[in-house]
Motif scaffolding. Structure first.
Motif, PDB file in Angstrom:
ATOM      1  N   ILE A 193       0.889  -1.158   0.000  1.00  0.00           N
ATOM      2  CA  ILE A 193       0.000   0.000   0.000  1.00  0.00           C
ATOM      3  C   ILE A 193       0.928   1.208   0.000  1.00  0.00           C
ATOM      4  CG2 ILE A 193      -1.797   1.252   1.239  1.00  0.00           C
ATOM      5  CD1 ILE A 193      -2.454  -1.410   2.661  1.00  0.00           C
ATOM      6  N   SER A 208      -4.003   6.778  -0.785  1.00  0.00           N
ATOM      7  CA  SER A 208      -3.455   5.422  -0.850  1.00  0.00           C
ATOM      8  C   SER A 208      -3.576   4.822  -2.249  1.00  0.00           C
ATOM      9  CB  SER A 208      -4.146   4.497   0.144  1.00  0.00           C
ATOM     10  OG  SER A 208      -5.217   5.090   0.740  1.00  0.00           O
ATOM     11  N   ILE A 210      -2.165   1.135  -4.598  1.00  0.00           N
ATOM     12  CA  ILE A 210      -1.724  -0.257  -4.430  1.00  0.00           C
ATOM     13  C   ILE A 210      -0.666  -0.572  -5.483  1.00  0.00           C
ATOM     14  CG2 ILE A 210      -2.481  -2.669  -4.726  1.00  0.00           C
ATOM     15  CD1 ILE A 210      -3.465  -1.506  -2.070  1.00  0.00           C
ATOM     16  N   LEU A 225      -9.846  -3.038   1.082  1.00  0.00           N
ATOM     17  CA  LEU A 225      -9.054  -4.241   1.350  1.00  0.00           C
ATOM     18  C   LEU A 225      -9.999  -5.349   1.783  1.00  0.00           C
ATOM     19  CD1 LEU A 225      -5.887  -3.244   3.423  1.00  0.00           C
ATOM     20  CD2 LEU A 225      -6.085  -3.693   0.969  1.00  0.00           C
ATOM     21  N   LEU A 235      -1.220  -4.942   5.354  1.00  0.00           N
ATOM     22  CA  LEU A 235      -1.480  -3.830   6.270  1.00  0.00           C
ATOM     23  C   LEU A 235      -1.155  -4.325   7.689  1.00  0.00           C
ATOM     24  CD1 LEU A 235      -2.811  -0.958   6.554  1.00  0.00           C
ATOM     25  CD2 LEU A 235      -4.943  -2.166   7.055  1.00  0.00           C
ATOM     26  N   TYR A 373      -4.826   6.748   6.678  1.00  0.00           N
ATOM     27  CA  TYR A 373      -4.845   6.702   5.214  1.00  0.00           C
ATOM     28  C   TYR A 373      -6.081   7.458   4.728  1.00  0.00           C
ATOM     29  CZ  TYR A 373      -1.567   2.774   5.483  1.00  0.00           C
ATOM     30  OH  TYR A 373      -0.489   1.980   5.735  1.00  0.00           O
ATOM     31  N   LEU A 376      -8.848   4.509   2.341  1.00  0.00           N
ATOM     32  CA  LEU A 376      -8.533   3.079   2.456  1.00  0.00           C
ATOM     33  C   LEU A 376      -9.516   2.441   3.439  1.00  0.00           C
ATOM     34  CD1 LEU A 376      -6.538   0.772   1.686  1.00  0.00           C
ATOM     35  CD2 LEU A 376      -5.270   1.330   3.768  1.00  0.00           C
TER      36      LEU A 376
END
Ligand SMILES: Cc1cc2nc3c(=O)[nH]c(=O)nc-3n(C[C@H](O)[C@H](O)[C@H](O)COP(=O)(O)OP(=O)(O)OC[C@H]3O[C@@H](n4cnc5c(N)ncnc54)[C@H](O)[C@@H]3O)c2cc1C
Length: 451
Positions: A193, A208, A210, A225, A235, A373, A376
Motif C-alpha cells: 500500500i 493510498s 496499491i 481491502l 497492512l 490513510y 482506504l
C-alpha cells in the motif's frame, strides 16, 4: 482527515475477490457505480487463497445475538430469491446437537441459540423442533444410521447450505458480464500500500494506492481491502485486531446410489465434534458418478505466527502448504462419521485442506476506514461466519463508504490488541499454532517438493 464523498464516477479498487470483495463489487455495481476494478492474487476465481473456495458452507440464522440473526435472515431471503444466488442454495434444514461427551459450554451455547432463533420475529413459525433424545434426532433425520450417542439439540427447517465455489463463480461471471475489470495472478497480487517510507516523496500523501507484483501502481478514490486472513501481510496495523486462524476440511467419496439415499440430509452440526453436509457432485474430475460429503472438525482454530511479521498470525504464503490437516481433526471427523453415518467412517478422507479466516476477539466484522490513510477501507474480520452473508455483505461496505463513517459501532476499526487466543464463547477448544501439530495430507510432501 477528509474522506471522499462518493459520486457515481468515484473510482473503486477492491483488493481481494473472495467472498467479501465480490459481494462489494456486486453491491457497488447494483447502486450504479461505474468505475470498479478488482484485484486478486489467485489465477482464477475462486482463488486458491479464498476461504470461500469450498464445496459448501452452512447458511443459517442461528446466532445467540439477534443482531447477526436478523442479518442472516435477510441473507437467507436473498439466497432464496436472488437470481444470481438462488441456484446455489439448498434449504435442507439445519440439525444442531451436542454429543454425550460435550462440555457444558456447548450445551449452554445450544440452549442460548435455540432461545434466540425461536423467539426471533422474522423466523418462520413452526420452523424449530426440539430434539431432546437420540431417537428424536433419528426420527427427524432418518438418513442418520449411527448410534448418535447422547445426541440432543434441535432442528431448524429455515436454513441449509450454499454451494460455495459455484456461487463465487456465478457472481464473478455476473460482474464480468457487467464490464467490471479484474486483474488476476501477478497483476492482481497486491504487494504494497503506497505511499510507504520508500515512496512517500513521489506520491502526494496521504492518498493510498496499491502496487502489484508486476510492479504496476493502481490508483483509486476508494481502495477496499477484502483480503481476508491475508490482510495483515499487506497492512501490518490490522494484525492487532485480525488473527489468521485455520480449521480443517475433508471429504468422503460416495457413489451416485449412496448420494441418492442421502438426498435431503440436513446440515448436521454436532457442536463438540464437527459438521457435515448432504453429498454434492465432485465436479469435473469426478463426473456424474462421484459425490462428496464435506466434513469439518470443530475446534478453537490454528494460528500460524510468523516471526518475520512481528508474531502476527498469517496464512502460509503458498496455498500448497494448506493441503494437509492436523491428525486430531481427522480423528474428530471420523468420530462424527461413526456417530452419524458409520457406513462411511472408514473411507479415506480426500481433498483435505485447512482453510484460513480472519478472526477478531469478539467475532465482530470490521468494515471501516483505516486510520492514517485517505480512502482506504478494511472490509474483513469475517471470524469464520461471513459466507452466509455473501449476498448482502457488500451492501454494508457500500453503506459505510456512502456515509463516510461506520455508524455501526461494533464494525468499527479496533485499535486494541488481540493475541488471537481469547476464549470465543461459541467455539470449543483452545487455539494452537499449526506448526505444533502433526499433519496428514494427500500431497503435502509432493506440493512442498514442487515449491
Ligand atoms: C473450514 C471453514 C468452514 C467455514 N464454514 C462456513 C460456513 O459454514 N458458513 C459461513 O457463513 N462461513 C463459513 N466460513 C467462513 C467463510 O468462509 C469466511 O467468513 C469468508 O469466506 C471470508 O471472506 P473474505 O472475503 O473475508 O475472505 P476470502 O474469501 O478468503 O477472500 C480473500 C481474497 O483475497 C485474496 N487476496 C489475499 N491477499 C491478497 C493480495 N495481497 N492481493 C490480492 N488478493 C489477495 C485471496 O486470494 C482471496 O480471494 C468457513 C470458514 C472455514 C475456514
Amino acid at each position: 482527515m477528509s474522506l471522499p464523498s462518493p459520486s457515481k464516477e468515484t473510482s473503486f479498487l477492491i483488493v481481494g475477490a473472495g467472498t467479501i470483495g465480490l459481494s462489494t463489487a456486486l453491491h457497488l455495481s447494483n447502486r450504479g457505480y461505474r468505475n470498479i476494478v478488482v484485484l486478486d492474487r489467485g489465477a482464477t476465481i475462486p482463488s486458491a487463497y479464498s476461504a470461500g473456495n469450498d464445496l459448501n458452507k452452512i447458511v443459517r440464522a442461528d446466532y445467540e445475538d439477534a443482531f447477526y440473526a436478523t442479518h442472516a435472515l435477510n441473507a437467507i431471503q436473498a439466497w432464496r430469491t436472488s437470481p444470481v444466488f438462488s441456484p446455489h442454495y439448498r434449504q435442507t434444514g439445519y440439525l444442531v446437537t451436542s454429543s454425550a461427551a460435550a462440555p457444558s459450554k456447548v450445551t449452554s451455547h445450544i440452549s442460548r441459540l435455540v432461545a434466540s432463533i425461536s423467539s426471533h420475529p422474522s423466523q418462520p413459525t413452526s420452523s424449530i423442533t426440539s430434539l431432546p433424545t437420540p431417537s428424536a434426532v433419528r426420527g427427524k433425520v432418518p438418513h442418520l444410521t449411527g448410534p448418535l450417542t447422547g445426541w440432543s439439540g434441535y432442528f431448524n427447517s429455515h436454513a441449509g447450505y450454499a454451494s460455495a465455489a459455484p456461487a463465487l463463480k456465478a457472481v464473478y461471471a455476473e460482474l464480468l458480464a457487467r464490464g467490471i475489470t479484474f486483474h488476476l495472478g501477478a497483476s492482481g497480487d497486491a504487494v504494497a500500500i503506497l505511499p510507504d517510507a520508500e515512496t512517500a516523496r513521489y506520491f502526494p500523501a496521504p492518498k493510498s494506492y496499491i502496487r502489484t507484483a508486476d510492479n504496476q501502481i493502481h490508483y483509486a478514490d476508494v481502495v477496499v481491502l477484502a483480503t481476508g486472513a491475508h490482510t495483515a501481510r499487506l497492512l501490518p496495523a490490522a494484525g492487532a485486531q485480525l488473527t489468521a486462524k485455520a480449521w480443517a476440511v475433508g471429504h468422503v467419496r460416495v457413489n451416485a446410489g449412496e448420494a441418492a439415499r442421502l438426498r435431503g440430509l440436513p446440515v448436521v452440526n454436532c457442536r463438540d465434534l464437527g459438521f457435515l453436509f448432504e453429498p454434492a457432485p465432485a465436479g469435473e474430475e469426478g463426473g456424474e458418478e462421484e459425490w462428496l460429503i464435506k466434513v469439518c472438525a470443530h475446534g478453537g482454530g490454528y494460528t500460524n505466527t510468523c516471526k518475520e511479521h512481528g508474531s502476527t498470525s498469517l496464512p502460509p504464503s503458498s496455498a500448497a502448504e494448506n493441503n494437509a490437516i492436523p491428525v486430531e481433526d481427522e480423528a474428530l471427523m471420523r468420530r462424527l462419521l461413526q456417530e452419524a453415518l458409520p457406513e462411511f467412517s472408514n473411507r479415506p478422507l480426500v481433498r483435505r485442506f485447512v482453510c484460513w479466516c480472519a478472526d477478531t476477539a469478539d467475532s465482530e466484522y470490521v468494515i471501516d476506514y483505516v486510520p492514517g490513510y485517505e480512502g482506504l477501507v478494511l472490509a474483513g474480520g469475517d471470524s469464520g461466519h461471513a459466507f452466509k452473508m455473501f449476498p448482502i455483505f457488500g451492501g454494508w461496505v457500500v453503506d459505510m463508504v456512502e456515509a463516510r463513517a461506520q455508524k455501526e459501532k461494533r464494525w468499527r476499526w479496533k485499535a486494541g490488541s488481540s493475541d488471537g487466543k481469547e476464549d470465543i464463547d461459541w467455539r470449543v477448544g483452545g487455539v494452537k499454532d499449526i506448526k505444533e501439530t502433526s499433519r496428514k495430507g494427500d500431497d503435502l510432501e509432493a506440493a512442498r517438493a514442487r515449491l
